[in-house]
Design an enzyme around this catalytic site. Structure first.
Site, PDB file in Angstrom:
ATOM      1  N   THR B  96      37.365  44.384  37.390  1.00 29.06           N
ATOM      2  CA  THR B  96      38.307  45.322  37.842  1.00 29.06           C
ATOM      3  C   THR B  96      39.496  44.507  38.325  1.00 29.06           C
ATOM      4  OG1 THR B  96      36.609  46.940  38.936  1.00 29.06           O
ATOM      5  CG2 THR B  96      38.765  46.569  40.066  1.00 29.06           C
ATOM      6  N   SER B 223      33.624  39.875  33.108  1.00 30.96           N
ATOM      7  CA  SER B 223      32.811  39.931  34.263  1.00 30.96           C
ATOM      8  C   SER B 223      31.538  39.157  34.253  1.00 30.96           C
ATOM      9  CB  SER B 223      32.257  41.583  34.395  1.00 30.96           C
ATOM     10  OG  SER B 223      31.312  41.376  35.323  1.00 30.96           O
ATOM     11  N   THR B 263      42.128  29.896  46.427  1.00 27.54           N
ATOM     12  CA  THR B 263      41.483  28.977  46.065  1.00 27.54           C
ATOM     13  C   THR B 263      40.110  29.523  45.449  1.00 27.54           C
ATOM     14  OG1 THR B 263      41.710  28.095  48.264  1.00 27.54           O
ATOM     15  CG2 THR B 263      39.732  27.048  47.127  1.00 27.54           C
ATOM     16  N   CYS B 349      25.435  64.498  40.264  1.00 28.02           N
ATOM     17  CA  CYS B 349      25.562  65.703  40.910  1.00 28.02           C
ATOM     18  C   CYS B 349      25.629  65.293  42.402  1.00 28.02           C
ATOM     19  CB  CYS B 349      24.103  66.216  40.632  1.00 28.02           C
ATOM     20  SG  CYS B 349      23.980  68.110  41.408  1.00 28.02           S
TER      21      CYS B 349
END
Lengths: 131, 425
Positions: B96, B223, B263, B349
């Site tokens: 992300t 990732s 860091t 849902c």
């Protein structure tokens, strides 16, 4: 999504699943919801000549809460007169099943299904009288 | 994606068929959501928590040096799996952040020259949301549709790239449907038209061969936790020749060549590196094994259940993913039933909006069908027994729920569901 014990119970052991012949004179059918919304309920009632719901059946396409709401609805309306059954409120269903806010619409649908089934039965009998 | 069922309060005794032992914990079939860490990765990380705990940026003592050594080895491992130079890899907190940095960083740096970006409607939310923020700042963004199989239309892409296009961002592998985009063709097109090519490879690294040179990739997001490494770590590949510049999102001590201050979390970096090294070494064998498991699963499902539809291309797809619509059965209710399995639903849902998956909608899957879909992810630790158990469990519950479904009944009676005037609610 954590479901309440009552929802789980109705989901695992749904009451009154099935169908009646919707063409029968003593049967009222309510079909509410939409596949695109992820919920469709079919609720049917079998009504005696004196206006008492003798039996009820449902089929539901929807989440666990929708299945539980319709299962509970069939349980509650059995043995009630049409007028009594009509007074069942979605809030009572939601409270009984401890539905979270995002699932309240499932109980609304169940109330709509009861009303639609009753309306269908009444329309049929009125039509018959008119004949 | 979406609803993770966590309901296991009611172990229904009669639910388990004879001769079928319920697993102690649900079988994990959600490898596109995250993966367990490989024990070998954990082992490599442990010393960096306790003994080699130094700040990798400390220059004056051995603690710093050994931590730096760990980080730099990891950087080389990450670079190696994508055919890059280690100086082109910077560590971030995850894909992300990498996606945010690539899109906003590049757009901001080049804003005086170019102001247009291109992406797909099926990208991950973090790409779409970064694009939305850039639009608010005044950038132009083109969101390209995908074909029915989930793949980009290269002719449409070529038309969309103009001399104002600074960056094209197209994911390598979709997180919901597992389809693989034609990276080499996209890269060639971007290079030809003078736009940078960023690709979100969170779901692709370690699953398919990647080569930043052969594919003309300029920026790539990576990732850790999707490839059996730790959560909280990722990387961004940034091409050096020709050099891609970007404006940092996080400023401070100027670590990571000034592109990402802070860091470095040494143990996490080491974990990501080790995860890449293992994946690179085992990718070929793993892909074969997962293809076998997936085909075994899909063949049995198709044999035992009618009206099951695959979403997205089967040919151009990673081995560890299936996205299936079980027509006439709502996904969330199915997940509630198969509580011995951990899978995701495309139904979503639980959200107040009741909107089904935007990825499935983009493929042209109609809303009703999108509500019936499950994402099933197989991975490194999935066994044949688990796959067979999953098939039985799904078949049993789909059958039970179809018996309870008014739509299934209507379908059986030959009613065209589209002919009915449904009341929207």
């Amino acid at each position: 999504m954590a479901y309440s014990e009552k929802v789980i119970d109705h989901y695992n052991n749904p009451r009154n699943v099935g169908s009646f012949d919707k063409g029968a004179d003593d049967v009222g059918t309510g079909l509410v919801g939409a596949p695109a919304c992820g919920d469709v309920m079919k609720l049917q009632i079998k009504v005696s000549a004196d206006g008492v719901i003798q039996d009820a059946k449902f089929k539901t396409f929807g989440c666990g809460s929708a299945i539980a709401s319709s299962s509970l609805a069939t349980e509650w309306i059995k043995g009630k007169s049409l007028n009594e059954a009509e007074t069942i409120k979605n809030t009572e269903i939601a409270r009984h099943l401890a539905l979270p806010p995002v699932k309240i619409h499932c109980s609304v649908l169940a109330e709509d299904a009861i009303k639609a089934a009753i309306a269908d039965y009444r329309a049929k009998t009125t039509a018959k009288v008119a004949e | 994606m979406t609803t993770q069922a966590r309901v296991r309060e009611t172990p229904e005794k009669k639910d388990a068929a004879p001769g079928r032992n319920r697993p102690e914990r649900p079988i994990y079939l959600d490898y596109q959501a995250t993966t367990p860490m490989d024990p070998r990765v954990l082992e490599a990380m442990i010393p960096y928590f306790t003994t080699k705990f130094g700040n990798p940026h400390s220059r004056s003592h051995v603690y710093g040096w050994e931590a730096e050594e760990g980080v730099e080895k990891a950087r080389a491992q990450v670079a190696h799996i994508i055919g890059a130079d280690e100086r082109e890899v910077i560590f971030t907190s995850g894909a992300t952040e990498s996606n945010n940095l690539a899109l906003k960083g590049v757009a901001h740096f080049y804003k005086d020259k170019k102001n247009h970006l291109v992406t797909l409607v099926t990208e991950h939310k973090c790409v779409l949301d970064s694009m939305r923020h850039l639009q608010e700042e005044g950038f132009e963004v083109t969101y390209l549709p995908v074909k029915q199989d989930g793949l980009v239309d290269l002719a449409e892409l070529e038309k969309a790239i103009t001399d104002k296009t600074v960056l094209v961002s197209i994911m390598a592998v979709n997180n919901e449907i597992g389809v693989i985009q034609p990276l080499a063709e996209i890269g060639r097109l971007c290079r030809k038209k003078g736009a940078f090519f960023h690709t979100d490879c969170a779901q692709a690294v370690g699953k398919i061969p990647l080569d930043v040179e052969a594919m003309n990739i300029d920026l790539m997001s990576i990732s850790g936790h999707k490839i059996y490494g730790p959560k909280g770590i990722g990387a961004l590949y940034v091409r050096r020749r020709p050099r891609i510049r970007l404006q940092a999102l996080i400023t401070g001590g100027g670590q990571e060549r000034g592109m990402r201050s802070g860091t470095l979390p040494t143990p996490l970096c080491v974990g990501l590196g080790e995860a890449c090294a293992i994946a690179e070494h085992e990718m070929g064998e793993e892909a074969k094994r997962l293809t076998r498991l997936r085909d075994r699963f899909y063949a049995q499902i198709k044999e035992k259940l009618p009206e099951v539809y695959l979403n997205g291309s089967l040919e151009s797809r990673i081995p560890g993913n299936l996205n299936l619509s079980f027509a006439y059965v709502e996904g969330e209710s199915l997940i509630l039933g198969i509580n011995d399995l951990s899978v995701s639903s495309g139904s979503a849902c639980t959200s107040a909006s009741l909107e089904p998956s935007y990825v499935l909608r983009a493929l042209g899957v109609d809303e009703a069908m999108a509500h019936t879909s499950l994402r099933i992810g197989f991975g490194r630790f999935t066994t044949e027994e688990e796959v067979d158990y999953a098939v039985q469990d799904i078949v049993e519950h789909v059958t039970k729920l179809r018996d309870m479904s008014p739509l299934w009944e209507m379908f059986q009676d030959g009613v065209d569901l589209k002919s009915i005037k449904w009341a929207a609610h």
